[in-house]
Write an enzyme that holds these catalytic residues in place. Sequence first.
Site, PDB file in Angstrom:
ATOM      1  N   CYS A 152       0.822  -1.219   0.000  1.00  0.00           N
ATOM      2  CA  CYS A 152       0.000   0.000   0.000  1.00  0.00           C
ATOM      3  C   CYS A 152       0.853   1.266   0.000  1.00  0.00           C
ATOM      4  O   CYS A 152       1.568   1.535   0.969  1.00  0.00           O
ATOM      5  CB  CYS A 152      -0.931  -0.042   1.212  1.00  0.00           C
ATOM      6  SG  CYS A 152      -1.762   1.501   1.574  1.00  0.00           S
TER       7      CYS A 152
ATOM      8  N   CYS B 200      -0.045   3.833   2.756  1.00  0.00           N
ATOM      9  CA  CYS B 200       0.416   3.311   4.049  1.00  0.00           C
ATOM     10  C   CYS B 200       1.890   3.664   4.260  1.00  0.00           C
ATOM     11  O   CYS B 200       2.292   4.067   5.358  1.00  0.00           O
ATOM     12  CB  CYS B 200       0.252   1.789   4.113  1.00  0.00           C
ATOM     13  SG  CYS B 200      -1.432   1.200   3.889  1.00  0.00           S
TER      14      CYS B 200
END
Length: 156
Positions: A75, A78
Amino acid sequence: MKKLFWLFAIALIGVTVLPTIAAFDPVKTDHTASRMAPKSDAEGIQFTEASWKDILKKAKAEKKVIFLDAYASWCGPCKLLQKNVFTKKAVGDYYNSKFINVKMDMEKGEGPALAQVYPLEAYPTLLYIDGNGKILRKVLGLQTPEALIAIGKSVK
């Protein structure tokens, strides 16, 4: 003459391409490893590493809320959150004093089982959970340092 041309071409390729390949070090470009390594001298958020069961017990005993960064290793947002938000001194000062901070890859280890308890819609998902395991607040997506502190203050 053709043999000499091909020999020269191969030598030229070797001289220009091989140093580039040799300089490539997958360990240096693996950002996942550096993301997961705890830094005790860091200014930002200090994440607790323990089993979920132990984290719940600790939250109950200390009467603190758990801040859970539910992420996936692939991600992009993230990674930005980890690099640009969690590392800020103001964020660390607030979160380290008010929460039990946990980050968990929801696709590895205890993550998949935890994702069954706390279903996720997107990554990153930031969960604020009490010592009984009840979600107090759920926030999706990348946040600024200021927004993360404001969200934390709204939970307390």
